[in-house]
Every structure is written in structure tokens, then in C-alpha cells.
Design a protein around this motif. Sequence first.
Motif, PDB file in Angstrom:
ATOM      1  N   LEU A 116       0.720  -1.287  -0.036  1.00 47.20           N
ATOM      2  CA  LEU A 116       0.038   0.020   0.135  1.00 47.20           C
ATOM      3  C   LEU A 116       0.966   1.249  -0.177  1.00 47.20           C
ATOM      4  O   LEU A 116       0.559   2.254  -0.572  1.00 47.20           O
ATOM      5  N   SER A 117       2.080   1.367   0.736  1.00 46.21           N
ATOM      6  CA  SER A 117       2.863   2.255   0.802  1.00 46.21           C
ATOM      7  C   SER A 117       3.543   2.691  -0.712  1.00 46.21           C
ATOM      8  O   SER A 117       3.590   3.937  -1.066  1.00 46.21           O
ATOM      9  N   TYR A 118       3.567   1.625  -1.312  1.00 42.93           N
ATOM     10  CA  TYR A 118       4.080   1.774  -2.776  1.00 42.93           C
ATOM     11  C   TYR A 118       2.986   2.332  -3.758  1.00 42.93           C
ATOM     12  O   TYR A 118       3.053   3.292  -4.510  1.00 42.93           O
ATOM     13  N   LEU A 119       1.772   1.689  -3.569  1.00 44.24           N
ATOM     14  CA  LEU A 119       0.607   1.802  -4.503  1.00 44.24           C
ATOM     15  C   LEU A 119       0.240   3.456  -4.306  1.00 44.24           C
ATOM     16  O   LEU A 119       0.107   4.347  -5.196  1.00 44.24           O
ATOM     17  N   PHE A 120       0.278   3.709  -2.861  1.00 49.74           N
ATOM     18  CA  PHE A 120      -0.380   5.218  -2.551  1.00 49.74           C
ATOM     19  C   PHE A 120       0.810   6.232  -2.425  1.00 49.74           C
ATOM     20  O   PHE A 120       0.413   7.382  -1.957  1.00 49.74           O
ATOM     21  N   LYS A 121       1.820   5.652  -2.812  1.00 59.14           N
ATOM     22  CA  LYS A 121       2.866   6.558  -2.760  1.00 59.14           C
ATOM     23  C   LYS A 121       3.319   7.250  -1.145  1.00 59.14           C
ATOM     24  O   LYS A 121       3.507   8.653  -1.086  1.00 59.14           O
ATOM     25  N   LYS A 122       3.253   6.497  -0.250  1.00 55.94           N
ATOM     26  CA  LYS A 122       2.957   6.827   0.954  1.00 55.94           C
ATOM     27  C   LYS A 122       4.519   6.691   1.522  1.00 55.94           C
ATOM     28  O   LYS A 122       5.103   5.621   1.590  1.00 55.94           O
ATOM     29  N   LYS A 123       5.199   7.802   2.032  1.00 60.63           N
ATOM     30  CA  LYS A 123       6.402   7.674   2.749  1.00 60.63           C
ATOM     31  C   LYS A 123       6.803   8.796   3.707  1.00 60.63           C
ATOM     32  O   LYS A 123       6.204   9.788   3.247  1.00 60.63           O
ATOM     33  N   GLU A 124       7.891   8.994   4.387  1.00 63.33           N
ATOM     34  CA  GLU A 124       8.055   9.760   5.249  1.00 63.33           C
ATOM     35  C   GLU A 124       9.459  10.213   5.049  1.00 63.33           C
ATOM     36  O   GLU A 124      10.467  10.009   5.494  1.00 63.33           O
TER      37      GLU A 124
END
Length: 363
Positions: free
Chosen positions: A351-359
Motif C-alpha cells: 500500500l505504501s508503494y501503491l499510494f506513494k506513502k513515505k516519510e
Amino acid sequence: MNKESTIASGQLFFLIIKFEIGVDILSLPYQMHLSAKGGGWISVIIGGLLIQLIILMCWLLLRRFPSSSIYQILTQITGSWIGKGLTVAYIAYYLLMGTSVLVNAYDVINRWMLQYTPRWAILALFLFSSIYLVRENLRTIARVLVLISFLILPMMLLISYGIKQSNPLYLLPLTEAGWPRIIVGSKETLLAMFGFEFILVVFPMVEGKSTSKLKSILAANAIVVLLYCFTVFTCTTVFSPQQLELMPEPVIYLLRSIPLGTMDRVDFIFLPIWLISIFGAISGYYYAASYGISYLFKQKSHKKAVPFVVLASCCIAYLPQRREDFELIGSIANNSAYIFLIAFPFLLLILSYLFKKKEGPET
């Protein structure tokens, strides 16, 4: 993050070793024999490699959120409401794992050392000592647990005395059970080596780059694999296949058969050392659960949550009355580990890659 809330990567190395060597070291040779016969030590190596892959997957997730624990990551990826629900689930998981270790430790103590000591008295010792330690900051807890981790050395030294009585022919034929059963037997190693999940909470509190943290965790896991492999190899070569089938905890039987000077019961030296080591593992789970509660209720410190976590764990551990009840708690905890250590981290990573979620940038 203040300095008292951080630990060095070297401390993380010892903590992972400490957490991964738990109650199952006593029964792992028996479980390996039932599934893989003389190839049990091969199953341990395969299971260790699988754990390395799981650790790598968790690291890929954690390095995308370098200043967040699993609790913060859940909220950032899934949103506030779903994140809170999953946070409660992870808190319950850590509480369940700590309780499972506590129940199994009590079962061993009750059968091998303190047969006539009331359960409430043994649990009370864990309760007060755990509250006393877990209320401290992470750096203090780490220092105590690092000291405890050195007790693994005398434990393995005592087990190594069994080499004098070993008969390598008991291993043959190595593939007697067949490769499918040897591979399936690696599942028992997975269950025995769960404990690295502590990194999901403390990873952002470890000083240094994420790559150095990964090296510390992988190195610690590799050492645990070698120690488990040595234990399984020793017990499998000391006892015949017929004897192992009758020994649910062959390590203790091994120690009872070793003459050590004037000591008639070497297991009375081993078990207290092992018990102190188990206390460290239980404390780690209590800290992870307490930290989650403090995050959920937006508290600055985990200290207020500690008494409730420890008391709840001891109350749950007091309920089982039969050996089957102890095994049920352990089975539920082990099965839930597949969800919280493999399924959820993998899903969150995707999900972090699909929705481009990162900090921020990955380090």
C-alpha cells in the motif's frame, strides 16, 4: 526524540538475540524430530533463512518511515480510524505474545522446579519485576536486557557438555523423513524465533542509518539460527530417535544426564539462568504494548500504561487450569504472529508503494 529514548545499533543486536531465544529452545529438538527426524537441523537453517526474508520485508517498510513506529505507520497508510483499529490489534498482539511466553514459562517452572509453589506467587514475581523494569526509558531497559543477553553464553556452554555423549549415527539417514517434511518442519523454527517483532516499535529509536540497523538485526538472527541448530544437533545425537519421541523438553533431560562435579542436577543451574532470560523477552513485549497504548491515548510516556498491561497479562496467565489450555494460548499467539509479522507488514509495504506513502527520503 530525547537521547534517553534511543539505543545504539549494537544494543539492538543483543536485544534481538535475547528476544529470539525463548521458551521454545527447550522443546525445539523434540518438535524437529517429530517432523524431520535426523534432518531437524536442516529445518532450522531453512527456517532461519525464511526469518531473514521476513526481517528484510519489515525493514523495507520501516525505512520508508524512518521516524515512525508500526503504530504511526498504520495511521499514515490506512487513515485515522482504520489505523486506530489496527493499533488496538497490534497492542493486543504484543500483550498476547507476552502472556504466551509467561504461561509457557510458568508451565516449565511448575513442572521442573517449583511443583508446590502457588501459581499466584510465581506470577506475582513476574508482575512486580516487570513493572519495575518496563516503566523505565528505553535506554535503561536496553542496558538491563543487554546484560541479561550474556546469560545465553552459560546456557549454551551447559548444553555443549552433551557433545561428550553424542553419537552422530543417530542422525542417519539425514533425509529419512523426506524433503517435504524437512521443509515443513521449518515452520517450528519460525515459531521458535519470533521475537524480532520488537523492531517494529523501536526501529526509529535506534541510532544510525537504516542499513546499519538491518545488518545488526540480520547478524543477530544468524547467530540465533546457529545456536538453535547446535542445540537441535546436540540433542538429536545424544538421544536415540526412540528416546526423543518420549521427551517433550529434551534439553532439560540432557542437562539432567550430565555429571558436573558434585552437581547431581545441572538443570537446577540452567533453569534459573533460562528464567532470567525469559523475563527479558516478556519485558520486551510489555514495553511494545505499553508504547502502543501511550500512542493511542496521546500520552507523552508509556509509564502510565505499564501497570495495566502487566496486570492484564498476569490475570490472563492465571486463568488456564489444564496443560491443554496452556497449549491453546500458545497456538493462538503463534498463529496470530503470521498475521501481524508477515501479512500486515507485507500489505502495508504494498500500500505504501501503491499510494506513494513515505516519510522523507529513505535512509
